[in-house]
Design a protein around this motif. Structure first.
Motif, PDB file in Angstrom:
ATOM      1  N   ASP A 160      11.535   9.810 -19.657  1.00 39.72           N
ATOM      2  CA  ASP A 160      10.905  10.997 -19.071  1.00 39.72           C
ATOM      3  C   ASP A 160      10.284  10.675 -17.712  1.00 39.72           C
ATOM      4  O   ASP A 160       9.831   9.560 -17.467  1.00 39.72           O
ATOM      5  CB  ASP A 160       9.829  11.558 -19.999  1.00 39.72           C
ATOM      6  CG  ASP A 160      10.414  12.304 -21.185  1.00 39.72           C
ATOM      7  OD1 ASP A 160      11.646  12.466 -21.214  1.00 39.72           O
ATOM      8  OD2 ASP A 160       9.646  12.712 -22.073  1.00 39.72           O
ATOM      9  N   TYR A 161      10.224  11.687 -16.877  1.00 41.40           N
ATOM     10  CA  TYR A 161       9.626  11.563 -15.550  1.00 41.40           C
ATOM     11  C   TYR A 161       8.118  11.359 -15.671  1.00 41.40           C
ATOM     12  O   TYR A 161       7.442  12.027 -16.450  1.00 41.40           O
ATOM     13  CB  TYR A 161       9.919  12.824 -14.733  1.00 41.40           C
ATOM     14  CG  TYR A 161       9.182  12.916 -13.420  1.00 41.40           C
ATOM     15  CD1 TYR A 161       9.666  12.284 -12.278  1.00 41.40           C
ATOM     16  CD2 TYR A 161       7.997  13.648 -13.323  1.00 41.40           C
ATOM     17  CE1 TYR A 161       8.988  12.385 -11.070  1.00 41.40           C
ATOM     18  CE2 TYR A 161       7.323  13.754 -12.117  1.00 41.40           C
ATOM     19  CZ  TYR A 161       7.814  13.121 -11.002  1.00 41.40           C
ATOM     20  OH  TYR A 161       7.135  13.215  -9.805  1.00 41.40           O
ATOM     21  N   VAL A 162       7.590  10.407 -14.885  1.00 41.70           N
ATOM     22  CA  VAL A 162       6.157  10.118 -14.896  1.00 41.70           C
ATOM     23  C   VAL A 162       5.525  10.412 -13.537  1.00 41.70           C
ATOM     24  O   VAL A 162       4.461  11.007 -13.451  1.00 41.70           O
ATOM     25  CB  VAL A 162       5.892   8.643 -15.285  1.00 41.70           C
ATOM     26  CG1 VAL A 162       4.408   8.315 -15.146  1.00 41.70           C
ATOM     27  CG2 VAL A 162       6.355   8.385 -16.705  1.00 41.70           C
ATOM     28  N   GLY A 163       6.199  10.001 -12.477  1.00 42.14           N
ATOM     29  CA  GLY A 163       5.607  10.215 -11.153  1.00 42.14           C
ATOM     30  C   GLY A 163       6.560   9.806 -10.048  1.00 42.14           C
ATOM     31  O   GLY A 163       7.708   9.398 -10.291  1.00 42.14           O
ATOM     32  N   ARG A 164       6.068   9.884  -8.819  1.00 44.55           N
ATOM     33  CA  ARG A 164       6.889   9.536  -7.662  1.00 44.55           C
ATOM     34  C   ARG A 164       6.009   8.908  -6.589  1.00 44.55           C
ATOM     35  O   ARG A 164       4.865   9.328  -6.376  1.00 44.55           O
ATOM     36  CB  ARG A 164       7.578  10.798  -7.114  1.00 44.55           C
ATOM     37  CG  ARG A 164       8.514  10.534  -5.929  1.00 44.55           C
ATOM     38  CD  ARG A 164       9.286  11.795  -5.541  1.00 44.55           C
ATOM     39  NE  ARG A 164       8.404  12.899  -5.202  1.00 44.55           N
ATOM     40  CZ  ARG A 164       8.207  13.948  -5.973  1.00 44.55           C
ATOM     41  NH1 ARG A 164       8.827  14.039  -7.133  1.00 44.55           N
ATOM     42  NH2 ARG A 164       7.392  14.925  -5.595  1.00 44.55           N
ATOM     43  N   ASN A 217       0.817  -1.218   0.000  1.00 40.61           N
ATOM     44  CA  ASN A 217       0.000   0.000   0.000  1.00 40.61           C
ATOM     45  C   ASN A 217       0.855   1.275   0.000  1.00 40.61           C
ATOM     46  O   ASN A 217       0.763   2.122   0.888  1.00 40.61           O
ATOM     47  CB  ASN A 217      -0.944   0.008   1.205  1.00 40.61           C
ATOM     48  CG  ASN A 217      -1.942  -1.134   1.165  1.00 40.61           C
ATOM     49  OD1 ASN A 217      -2.340  -1.571   0.093  1.00 40.61           O
ATOM     50  ND2 ASN A 217      -2.329  -1.625   2.318  1.00 40.61           N
ATOM     51  N   ILE A 218       1.705   1.367  -1.014  1.00 40.60           N
ATOM     52  CA  ILE A 218       2.540   2.553  -1.194  1.00 40.60           C
ATOM     53  C   ILE A 218       1.723   3.612  -1.926  1.00 40.60           C
ATOM     54  O   ILE A 218       1.137   3.341  -2.979  1.00 40.60           O
ATOM     55  CB  ILE A 218       3.809   2.213  -1.996  1.00 40.60           C
ATOM     56  CG1 ILE A 218       4.571   1.072  -1.325  1.00 40.60           C
ATOM     57  CG2 ILE A 218       4.688   3.446  -2.127  1.00 40.60           C
ATOM     58  CD1 ILE A 218       5.039   1.377   0.064  1.00 40.60           C
ATOM     59  N   LYS A 219       1.674   4.804  -1.394  1.00 41.24           N
ATOM     60  CA  LYS A 219       0.865   5.865  -1.986  1.00 41.24           C
ATOM     61  C   LYS A 219       1.599   6.562  -3.135  1.00 41.24           C
ATOM     62  O   LYS A 219       2.821   6.708  -3.104  1.00 41.24           O
ATOM     63  CB  LYS A 219       0.472   6.895  -0.932  1.00 41.24           C
ATOM     64  CG  LYS A 219      -0.551   6.381   0.074  1.00 41.24           C
ATOM     65  CD  LYS A 219      -1.138   7.497   0.883  1.00 41.24           C
ATOM     66  CE  LYS A 219      -2.209   6.952   1.830  1.00 41.24           C
ATOM     67  NZ  LYS A 219      -3.344   6.373   1.076  1.00 41.24           N
ATOM     68  N   ILE A 220       0.826   6.973  -4.132  1.00 39.09           N
ATOM     69  CA  ILE A 220       1.366   7.774  -5.233  1.00 39.09           C
ATOM     70  C   ILE A 220       1.444   9.220  -4.756  1.00 39.09           C
ATOM     71  O   ILE A 220       0.432   9.828  -4.418  1.00 39.09           O
ATOM     72  CB  ILE A 220       0.472   7.661  -6.474  1.00 39.09           C
ATOM     73  CG1 ILE A 220       0.400   6.196  -6.949  1.00 39.09           C
ATOM     74  CG2 ILE A 220       0.996   8.555  -7.597  1.00 39.09           C
ATOM     75  CD1 ILE A 220      -0.569   5.978  -8.093  1.00 39.09           C
ATOM     76  N   GLN A 221       2.647   9.753  -4.729  1.00 40.69           N
ATOM     77  CA  GLN A 221       2.869  11.111  -4.215  1.00 40.69           C
ATOM     78  C   GLN A 221       2.741  12.165  -5.303  1.00 40.69           C
ATOM     79  O   GLN A 221       2.308  13.289  -5.048  1.00 40.69           O
ATOM     80  CB  GLN A 221       4.263  11.186  -3.570  1.00 40.69           C
ATOM     81  CG  GLN A 221       4.510  12.424  -2.733  1.00 40.69           C
ATOM     82  CD  GLN A 221       5.863  12.372  -2.063  1.00 40.69           C
ATOM     83  OE1 GLN A 221       6.905  12.439  -2.731  1.00 40.69           O
ATOM     84  NE2 GLN A 221       5.883  12.244  -0.748  1.00 40.69           N
TER      85      GLN A 221
END
Length: 413
Positions: A89-93, A72-76
């Motif tokens: 390319d950067y997509v998310g963290r 359950n790691i949250k999308i920041q």
């Protein structure tokens, strides 16, 4: 006086006559009619759906979350849906809080293990040094005893015998001491290996956690347009959503040249839908765009609609054309052609009435209203085919004219 009465009577007479004529016409206008038309009959199932790609690449989170028991790691952070990206390319963290805690714990454990290793190393060195010193002392004693034995050749036999026994005992002690030293040395080596293995294990875990921490910043491994992945309940993942080791996908890169419409048919309509049927696909966002499609899959097992007991069956429709404006997730309208008949007579469904399994209509001949039996063919949601009983351009009523319920039905020849 007579002329005056005549002038007054004529308008009144006209009003009376107008009332009767116009009131009759207004009553007749209440009944809506339609004509029998000849043309093409289309039986279609019309259902809405959603555009999606049949070929896509997943943008996943770290693959080794399960290895480190992270869940359950949250999308920041996540770039806007629809952004066109290139490989790298950067997509998310992802939120690194949980992995940061494990890194801190691993570093503390590593310090403790390294301290234990150093302590064990010092203890082992000291112990083995003492054992070697004891062996050297025994060797010196044996050498002294042997010298004394050489010098006591003139001593009594008893004294000589005592010296020989003393030397033998010392040599035996030396042998045991060397054997003990060998055992202690192997034990020390095994202990050092054990402690060293624990250090290496913790160090490897720490390195893995640091690498995992770096992988919490997600980059695209291919070029394309980013679309958000969906959760099990159909909602899209976004900032604040969770990912788990069993569902790592955060977003997808769909192939926009391979599109389909995903829709669901009810239990009644799904019986008509077959693989290979032609479909006219429209898009709510672009009313002027229409594409040809083909049914490629019809589910055999229904699914429960969320919050309802209605069973729905998934239908997939492949688009035979491409358009740069069409994007995954757009709402589609799908007109699935069930059958088509040319040159048939049709009337609205509202014009058909029935009594004792006999179908009939009310027709207007211009002078009277007739009640005629008809034979029907296939029907869709709007019209029905008339196979017998009517001619083209005949006028039929869409509601029952008043006062004709008991009129007899003209039977078919």
């Amino acid at each position: 006086m007579k002329k005056k009465l005549l002038y007054i009577g004529i308008p009144v007479l006209l009003l009376i006559l107008g009332y009767f004529f116009f009131s009759d016409d207004s009553e007749s206008d209440v009944s809506i009619t339609s004509t029998v038309v000849r043309g093409e009959f289309l039986d279609e199932v019309i259902i809405s759906g959603e555009a999606q790609s049949t070929s896509l690449k997943n943008i996943d989170g770290p693959a080794n979350l399960r290895k480190f028991r992270l869940n359950n790691i949250k999308i920041q952070d996540l770039i806007p849906e629809g952004t066109v990206v290139k490989a790298g390319d950067y997509v998310g963290r992802l939120d690194p809080a949980s992995v940061n805690e494990k890194i801190i714990d691993a570093r503390l454990n590593l310090e403790s293990a390294e301290s234990k290793y150093t302590q064990e190393q010092l203890d082992t060195t000291l112990t083995l040094k003492q054992e070697r010193t004891a062996i050297k002392d025994i060797l010196f004693n044996i050498e002294e005893d042997k010298l004394e034995l050489k010098q006591s050749i003139y001593e009594s036999p008893v004294t000589i015998k005592q010296l020989e026994i003393k030397i033998q005992r010392a040599e035996r002690d030396l042998k045991e001491k060397k054997e003990n030293y060998s055992i202690k040395k192997r034990k020390a080596i095994a202990k050092m290996v054990q402690v060293g293995t624990e250090v290496s294990k913790i160090k490897a875990r720490l390195d893995g956690l640091i690498a995992l921490q770096a992988s919490f910043t997600i980059h695209s491994d291919a070029s394309g347009m980013v679309t958000y992945a969906k959760n099990w309940n159909g909602s899209k993942k976004k900032v604040g959503s969770d990912i788990s080791p069993w569902d790592l996908t955060i977003a997808t890169l769909p192939d926009l040249t391979k599109m389909e419409s995903k829709t669901y048919a009810n239990e009644v309509d799904v019986r008509k839908i077959k693989k290979g049927q032609t479909v006219a696909v429209g898009f709510d966002a672009f009313p002027d765009i229409s594409m040809q499609g083909e049914v490629t899959s019809v589910a055999n097992v229904g699914e429960n609609k969320r919050g309802s007991d209605i069973k729905l069956f998934q239908v997939l429709i492949k688009l035979k054309e491409t358009n740069e404006s069409i994007r995954p997730g757009m709402t589609t309208s799908n007109r699935i052609l069930i059958q088509k008949q040319e040159d048939v007579l049709m009337i609205p469904l509202e014009a058909v009435f029935s009594k004792d399994s006999i179908s009939y209509v009310y027709t207007d001949s211009g002078f009277s209203i007739n009640k005629k039996q008809i034979e029907l063919g296939d029907a869709n949601d709007d019209v029905v085919i008339v196979t017998k009983g009517l001619e083209e351009k005949e006028v039929v009523y869409l509601s029952k004219p008043e006062g004709l319920e008991d009129k007899s039905i003209t039977q078919l020849n």
